[in-house]
Design a protein around this motif. Structure first.
Motif, PDB file in Angstrom:
ATOM      1  N   ARG A   1     -10.319  -2.017   0.073  1.00 41.57           N
ATOM      2  CA  ARG A   1     -10.481  -3.307  -0.595  1.00 41.57           C
ATOM      3  C   ARG A   1      -9.995  -3.260  -2.044  1.00 41.57           C
ATOM      4  O   ARG A   1      -9.822  -4.292  -2.681  1.00 41.57           O
ATOM      5  CB  ARG A   1     -11.950  -3.733  -0.585  1.00 41.57           C
ATOM      6  N   ARG A   2      -9.790  -2.054  -2.569  1.00 35.92           N
ATOM      7  CA  ARG A   2      -9.266  -1.932  -3.937  1.00 35.92           C
ATOM      8  C   ARG A   2      -8.510  -0.624  -4.073  1.00 35.92           C
ATOM      9  O   ARG A   2      -8.899   0.389  -3.474  1.00 35.92           O
ATOM     10  CB  ARG A   2     -10.398  -1.980  -4.973  1.00 35.92           C
TER      11      ARG A   2
ATOM     12  N   GLN B   1       5.598  -8.929 -12.416  1.00 39.48           N
ATOM     13  CA  GLN B   1       5.083 -10.092 -13.145  1.00 39.48           C
ATOM     14  C   GLN B   1       4.053 -10.849 -12.318  1.00 39.48           C
ATOM     15  O   GLN B   1       3.039 -11.327 -12.842  1.00 39.48           O
ATOM     16  CB  GLN B   1       6.238 -11.009 -13.549  1.00 39.48           C
ATOM     17  N   GLN B   2       4.277 -10.943 -11.022  1.00 43.07           N
ATOM     18  CA  GLN B   2       3.323 -11.630 -10.149  1.00 43.07           C
ATOM     19  C   GLN B   2       1.993 -10.897 -10.095  1.00 43.07           C
ATOM     20  O   GLN B   2       0.916 -11.521 -10.106  1.00 43.07           O
ATOM     21  CB  GLN B   2       3.912 -11.763  -8.740  1.00 43.07           C
ATOM     22  N   LEU B   3       2.051  -9.574 -10.064  1.00 44.65           N
ATOM     23  CA  LEU B   3       0.827  -8.787  -9.933  1.00 44.65           C
ATOM     24  C   LEU B   3       0.031  -8.723 -11.228  1.00 44.65           C
ATOM     25  O   LEU B   3      -1.143  -8.325 -11.224  1.00 44.65           O
ATOM     26  CB  LEU B   3       1.165  -7.372  -9.445  1.00 44.65           C
ATOM     27  N   LYS B   4       0.635  -9.109 -12.338  1.00 48.05           N
ATOM     28  CA  LYS B   4      -0.089  -9.144 -13.609  1.00 48.05           C
ATOM     29  C   LYS B   4      -0.873 -10.448 -13.772  1.00 48.05           C
ATOM     30  O   LYS B   4      -1.671 -10.586 -14.698  1.00 48.05           O
ATOM     31  CB  LYS B   4       0.890  -8.976 -14.772  1.00 48.05           C
TER      32      LYS B   4
ATOM     33  N   GLN C   1      -5.543  -5.381 -15.254  1.00 48.75           N
ATOM     34  CA  GLN C   1      -6.215  -4.740 -16.381  1.00 48.75           C
ATOM     35  C   GLN C   1      -7.219  -3.690 -15.908  1.00 48.75           C
ATOM     36  O   GLN C   1      -7.416  -2.668 -16.570  1.00 48.75           O
ATOM     37  CB  GLN C   1      -6.939  -5.799 -17.227  1.00 48.75           C
ATOM     38  N   ARG C   2      -7.838  -3.915 -14.784  1.00 48.19           N
ATOM     39  CA  ARG C   2      -8.829  -2.975 -14.253  1.00 48.19           C
ATOM     40  C   ARG C   2      -8.192  -1.845 -13.463  1.00 48.19           C
ATOM     41  O   ARG C   2      -8.614  -0.673 -13.566  1.00 48.19           O
ATOM     42  CB  ARG C   2      -9.809  -3.737 -13.354  1.00 48.19           C
TER      43      ARG C   2
END
Length: 455
Positions: free
Chosen positions: A43-44, A88-91, A110-111
């Motif tokens: 999930r992450r 850019q999309q994933l940011k 950011q995490r």
């Protein structure tokens, strides 16, 4: 034994260790999750960059490469334009990462992405860690990889281990072994290399793959000589190859061109394509990717009777020389400075060019040795962590030097005081003595001379 295709790999820019390596590592991590049957639980995913990868990773595209690698992309087949766009999309907020191209999970840039710029893992300065968690934040996987130069990647467990490989008829660990095989068999370096490649595939397959690599190199030169504009990164570095190319063509039409400038232009063209994230061949790294294509193109364009057999022999000979550095020293700028990238590529190109011009074994070794001897101590200090200043010009100068070094070796009888093995050992010792600020960290040299651009 390594293969010629370990040294020459089709991929994208701007860096083999910082772009290609992280993408390969990420894809390996995902493949392992699939093999272990853990994918549907994920999930992450988090990615941590260490040392040189963190210090220059933003300018080298390390983060974007790792993220598309997690989505299943590979350096050879990914569309270069996709990497920056997907980054850019994933940011953005509420982004989703599509693991292996099929399994969507929530992604918080950011995490989930951390750059540990002053933390170096003990094994190598190019470290990257991937972790996967389930919905309760229970860790499912925690794997560390090291990008050790030229797109080569090893896991933490594999680091320092000898990999298993198919036995070859003429194994060698150093130049003395290689040249002994050549003399005992009455074969050239290229013929010994071909015999070893035939342990795993047919001669027709080897030749076809080598010609594909040569054609990608040639296309990269064409692209670099025709694409105008600026290189990315905020320093407003103008692409120079197209303008210089046009001037050289004009001068040549009037009979005033200096033909020795052509390899410099070819190398600059490839280096600018690499710096912009374009399709290139790692040779043996991306930071030095312009040198071997430039010298090979010079052979194709300006050598009477140049042919495909010569192209194949050129690449086989260059790869053999590159293997010696890979096995006994390093081709990683983060480990030994730019002598391990531009210096190695110059040595490879000089020896290969000497060989296809008819050089003896002694002359080929001499050319390769000289090519490195005069790059000893070369630092890796990319301005802004970008493969632009001084990298682009440095490729051009080294390409011209490789040709002149080969011609010098051909003028003499091959006798030389310093062997290729000795200069390789010297390069490695020099790299180990070099301060880390000069090893692809952008903390010293020209990287401190040129200011940070205003955004």
């Amino acid at each position: 034994m390594l293969s010629v295709f370990d040294l020459f790999k089709i991929g994208i820019g701007p860096s083999s260790s910082h772009t290609v390596g992280p993408m390969v590592a990420a894809k390996t991590f995902v493949d392992d999750l699939l093999a272990q049957g853990k994918m549907l639980q994920v999930r992450r995913v988090s990615v941590d960059f260490y040392g040189s990868l963190a210090l220059t990773g933003e300018g080298h595209g390390s983060v974007s490469a790792a993220l598309v690698g997690l989505e299943g992309d590979t350096p050879k087949f990914v569309e270069p334009e996709r990497v920056g766009l997907r980054f850019q999309q994933l940011k953005c907020q509420d982004a989703q990462l599509l693991i292996a191209g099929t399994h969507p999970i929530a992604f918080d840039f950011q995490r989930d992405v951390q750059l540990h710029k002053h933390l170096f893992l003990k094994q190598h300065s190019n470290g990257i860690r991937f972790r996967a968690f389930d919905g309760d934040e229970v860790e499912l996987a925690n794997d560390v990889f090291f990008s050790i130069g030229g797109g080569f990647v090893v896991s933490e467990a594999e680091f320092g281990q000898t990999r298993e490989s198919t036995p070859v008829p003429f194994p060698f660990q150093n130049a003395a072994d290689l040249l002994a095989h050549c003399r005992a068999q009455g074969k050239s370096i290229a013929q010994i290399m071909m015999a070893n490649e035939l342990a795993t595939q047919s001669e027709s397959t080897v030749r076809a793959q080598l010609l594909e690599i040569a054609n990608v190199m040639q296309q990269c030169i064409h692209n670099g000589c025709t694409r105008e504009g600026e290189l990315p990164g905020g320093y407003h570095v103008k692409r120079r190859a197209p303008g210089i190319f046009r001037k050289m063509v004009g001068m040549q039409l009037t009979g005033r061109a200096d033909f020795m400038l052509w390899p410099m232009i070819y190398a600059i063209a490839v280096s600018e394509e690499n710096a912009s994230g374009g399709r290139i061949v790692t040779a043996p790294t991306n930071g030095a990717a312009g040198i071997i294509p430039a010298v090979l193109q010079y052979y194709r364009n300006f050598t009477p009777n140049a042919n495909e057999a010569g192209v194949v022999d050129f690449l086989l000979t260059a790869a053999a020389i590159g293997m010696l550095y890979k096995m006994n020293a390093s081709i990683s700028g983060a480990e030994v400075g730019c002598q391990g990238e531009v210096g190695v590529a110059c040595s490879m190109a000089a020896g290969a060019y000497c060989a296809v011009l008819g050089g003896t074994l002694e002359q080929v070794e001499n050319a390769a040795e000289i090519g490195m001897e005069h790059h000893l101590g070369l630092t890796c200090d990319p301005v802004g962590g970008l493969v632009q200043i001084p990298c682009v010009e440095r490729n051009g100068v080294a390409a011209e030097k490789a040709i002149k070094v080969a011609q010098l070796a051909l003028m003499e009888n091959g006798e030389h005081k310093v062997s290729l093995d000795e200069v390789i050992a010297t390069m490695y010792r020099t790299g180990m003595d070099m301060h880390n600020i000069y090893k692809e960290t952008s903390l010293g040299g020209l990287a401190l001379t040129v200011g940070v651009p205003a955004c």
